[in-house]
Motif scaffolding. Structure first.
Motif, PDB file in Angstrom:
ATOM      1  N   ASP A   1       0.837  -1.210   0.000  1.00  0.00           N
ATOM      2  CA  ASP A   1       0.000   0.000   0.000  1.00  0.00           C
ATOM      3  C   ASP A   1       0.868   1.255   0.000  1.00  0.00           C
ATOM      4  O   ASP A   1       0.564   2.238  -0.680  1.00  0.00           O
ATOM      5  N   THR A   2       1.954   1.225   0.770  1.00  0.00           N
ATOM      6  CA  THR A   2       2.858   2.371   0.829  1.00  0.00           C
ATOM      7  C   THR A   2       3.473   2.649  -0.531  1.00  0.00           C
ATOM      8  O   THR A   2       3.515   3.802  -0.993  1.00  0.00           O
ATOM      9  N   LEU A   3       3.957   1.605  -1.189  1.00  0.00           N
ATOM     10  CA  LEU A   3       4.550   1.758  -2.516  1.00  0.00           C
ATOM     11  C   LEU A   3       3.544   2.296  -3.519  1.00  0.00           C
ATOM     12  O   LEU A   3       3.844   3.203  -4.309  1.00  0.00           O
ATOM     13  N   SER A   4       2.337   1.749  -3.478  1.00  0.00           N
ATOM     14  CA  SER A   4       1.293   2.182  -4.404  1.00  0.00           C
ATOM     15  C   SER A   4       0.945   3.648  -4.193  1.00  0.00           C
ATOM     16  O   SER A   4       0.813   4.421  -5.161  1.00  0.00           O
ATOM     17  N   GLU A   5       0.827   4.057  -2.927  1.00  0.00           N
ATOM     18  CA  GLU A   5       0.485   5.444  -2.620  1.00  0.00           C
ATOM     19  C   GLU A   5       1.614   6.392  -3.013  1.00  0.00           C
ATOM     20  O   GLU A   5       1.364   7.499  -3.518  1.00  0.00           O
ATOM     21  N   MET A   6       2.856   5.993  -2.792  1.00  0.00           N
ATOM     22  CA  MET A   6       3.989   6.847  -3.161  1.00  0.00           C
ATOM     23  C   MET A   6       4.032   7.068  -4.668  1.00  0.00           C
ATOM     24  O   MET A   6       4.232   8.202  -5.137  1.00  0.00           O
ATOM     25  N   ARG A   7       3.849   6.000  -5.431  1.00  0.00           N
ATOM     26  CA  ARG A   7       3.869   6.135  -6.896  1.00  0.00           C
ATOM     27  C   ARG A   7       2.701   6.997  -7.368  1.00  0.00           C
ATOM     28  O   ARG A   7       2.850   7.851  -8.253  1.00  0.00           O
ATOM     29  N   ASN A   8       1.536   6.790  -6.759  1.00  0.00           N
ATOM     30  CA  ASN A   8       0.363   7.565  -7.149  1.00  0.00           C
ATOM     31  C   ASN A   8       0.562   9.051  -6.853  1.00  0.00           C
ATOM     32  O   ASN A   8       0.175   9.922  -7.646  1.00  0.00           O
ATOM     33  N   ALA A   9       1.175   9.343  -5.702  1.00  0.00           N
ATOM     34  CA  ALA A   9       1.411  10.734  -5.322  1.00  0.00           C
ATOM     35  C   ALA A   9       2.310  11.434  -6.333  1.00  0.00           C
ATOM     36  O   ALA A   9       2.101  12.610  -6.666  1.00  0.00           O
ATOM     37  N   MET A  10       3.312  10.731  -6.821  1.00  0.00           N
ATOM     38  CA  MET A  10       4.261  11.337  -7.753  1.00  0.00           C
ATOM     39  C   MET A  10       3.623  11.593  -9.117  1.00  0.00           C
ATOM     40  O   MET A  10       3.899  12.617  -9.753  1.00  0.00           O
ATOM     41  N   ILE A  11       2.784  10.675  -9.592  1.00  0.00           N
ATOM     42  CA  ILE A  11       2.217  10.832 -10.943  1.00  0.00           C
ATOM     43  C   ILE A  11       0.923  11.644 -10.933  1.00  0.00           C
ATOM     44  O   ILE A  11       0.463  12.082 -11.985  1.00  0.00           O
ATOM     45  N   GLN A  12       0.342  11.858  -9.750  1.00  0.00           N
ATOM     46  CA  GLN A  12      -0.917  12.595  -9.659  1.00  0.00           C
ATOM     47  C   GLN A  12      -0.760  14.068 -10.010  1.00  0.00           C
ATOM     48  O   GLN A  12      -1.662  14.700 -10.541  1.00  0.00           O
TER      49      GLN A  12
END
Length: 489
Positions: free
Chosen positions: A314-325
């Motif tokens: 979940d942490t990895l998914s959220e970090m990647r999402n934050a960067m591309i959002q």
């Protein structure tokens, strides 16, 4: 305690037999010990992950400071000998400065009537203790106070605001620690004793962009530029404040490196191979293996403790999402639709699929973006949505640092609840909280292991009791048989 009798009467290896019997009895205990070991290994992996995230947070905190996210620099031209200048994060504009005079400190010095004293004692230290005024404080004068000790008292007292210097041939000098148009108080007894003459301090006089300016110190700040005056007179000095693009690139590269580092750690944890057939070794199993074999086996057994772990995933998914959002900075496109600021506009991109979200920085593109919009870094990294500032929920109005801080906070909280790891420490030896779910499971396992160990001790004791009884009976029968045989012969 049972007295153990060897199998001399029966011819059996009783110790070996009991050991084999107990091996079967110990199977449940071995499984509990293995379960405990696996849980401890998993908890240690959580701690490794949490400390990496805390270290990443520390680096984000450093970057979030205005001086790091909005670094400025100054260029000094013209009479560069007259002053030096450094930029704060608030530095802006152009300053043309002409220095007329420097600020000086008030001073009292022994005048030309001073003659070297025959005695080292103060003349007014006549056997009676008293106090005298020096600068902004009072000094205690002891009976028979010496000049040297009196001077030391002045210098040791930070409240006086005065620096004292004494030379037997030249006399006493008292200088204010601050500059500017001011005087300081000196007791008349001191003035008389050392024949002091006083000079008032003066302000620095300069012209800044055509304005006549006075400063009480030679060190001051104008428009976010920290200035130190060095020499008066001469031609004007020009100071121009601009964005420090080199420092911006350096800081963003540091962020990218830190992000990739924590990403690599978490990715390695969730993708590490798990070898389920390699269970933790028991003490007996280790005894039958060489040290190298034990090491290789244990390496396999410890592998993959957090494979596909939901917290890390979940942490990895959220970090990647934050960067591309991207970050909503109020822009709209031609159709009036929201147009967030994307990391690609700053030259930050993700690698190929196999790099698992790793960031790559194009320094030239970042420089171009900063030159086009000096506030682009502050907008992308430094924004914060006030409506969610006190929560771990992020929105598109949050800058990248705020998003990642909230994501990492949530991750650290989940790991603390699960494994008892610290939410603030980057120390790999930090202790675990026993109130976590894993901590409570381990406490329960310890109790069960203790109970099982006591039970196995009783079982082993009973086995030896039975074999001892058997050996005693055989001995008795053998004795009776020998007696009968001797009677019949």
């Amino acid at each position: 305690m049972v007295t153990r009798i060897s199998g001399l009467a029966s011819g059996m290896d009783i110790d070996s037999m009991v050991k084999k019997l107990m091996t079967a009895e110990r199977v449940p205990l071995d499984k509990m010990n293995q379960q405990k070991q696996l849980m401890e290994w998993k908890r240690e992996n959580y701690r490794e992950s949490s400390t990496k995230i805390v270290s990443f947070q520390d680096k984000m905190t450093t970057l979030s400071r205005t001086a790091a996210i909005n670094p400025q620099k100054v260029t000094v031209t013209g009479n560069s000998d007259a002053l030096s200048a450094t930029a704060s994060s608030l530095a802006s504009g152009v300053l043309d400065i002409s220095v007329t005079s420097l600020a000086t400190a008030a001073r009292s010095v022994s005048n030309s009537t001073w003659t070297e004293k025959a005695s080292t004692e103060l003349a007014f230290a006549d056997g009676a203790a008293r106090t005298v005024q020096v600068g902004s404080s009072t000094i205690n004068v002891d009976a028979n106070e010496t000049i040297e000790s009196f001077v030391k008292k002045i210098n040791d007292n930070s409240k006086t605001g005065v620096t004292a210097l004494y030379d037997a041939k030249s006399g006493l000098s008292l200088t204010s620690k601050t500059t500017g148009s001011q005087t300081f108080n000196i007791d008349s007894q001191i003035s008389s004793e050392f024949k002091l003459s006083s000079t008032n301090g003066t302000d620095a006089v300069l012209k800044v962009n055509g304005l006549d300016v006075k400063k009480s110190s030679n060190n001051f700040t104008i428009n976010g530029v920290d200035i130190t005056l060095k020499i008066a007179g001469g031609s004007a000095t020009r100071i121009e404040a601009t964005k420090d693009t080199d420092k911006i690139v350096e800081n963003i590269q540091s962020f990218v490196d830190a992000y990739n580092d924590v990403l690599a750690t978490l990715n390695s944890k969730v993708s590490e191979e798990r070898y389920k057939k390699y269970a933790p070794l028991t003490t007996e199993q280790k005894a039958d293996m060489s040290d190298d074999e034990v090491k290789l086996w244990t390496t396999k057994a410890k592998s993959g403790m957090l494979r596909n772990d939901p917290i890390l995933q979940d942490t990895l998914s959220e970090m990647r999402n934050a960067m591309i959002q991207g970050v909503d900075i109020g822009r709209v496109d031609a159709d009036g639709k929201n147009k967030p600021l994307m990391m690609s506009e700053l030259g930050i991109t993700t690698g190929t699929y196999d790099t698992k979200g790793k960031l790559i920085l194009d320094a030239d593109k970042l420089r171009a973006a900063v030159e086009k919009d000096p506030d682009v870094i502050s907008n992308f990294f430094g924004k914060q949505d006030p409506s969610t500032a006190l929560t771990n929920k992020y929105t598109q109005q949050d800058g990248i640092l705020a998003k990642l801080k909230k994501i990492s906070n949530a991750s650290l909280q989940r790991m603390a609840d699960t494994a008892g790891t610290s939410k603030v420490s980057s120390d790999l030896t930090a202790s675990f909280l026993s109130t976590s779910s894993m901590g409570e499971q381990l406490l329960s396992l310890d109790r069960r292991i203790s109970d099982m160990t006591s039970r196995l001790t009783m079982i082993e004791t009973n086995y030896f009791k039975k074999f001892t009884a058997m050996e005693t009976s055989i001995n008795r029968y053998n004795s009776t048989s020998s007696s009968l045989t001797s009677m019949l012969s």
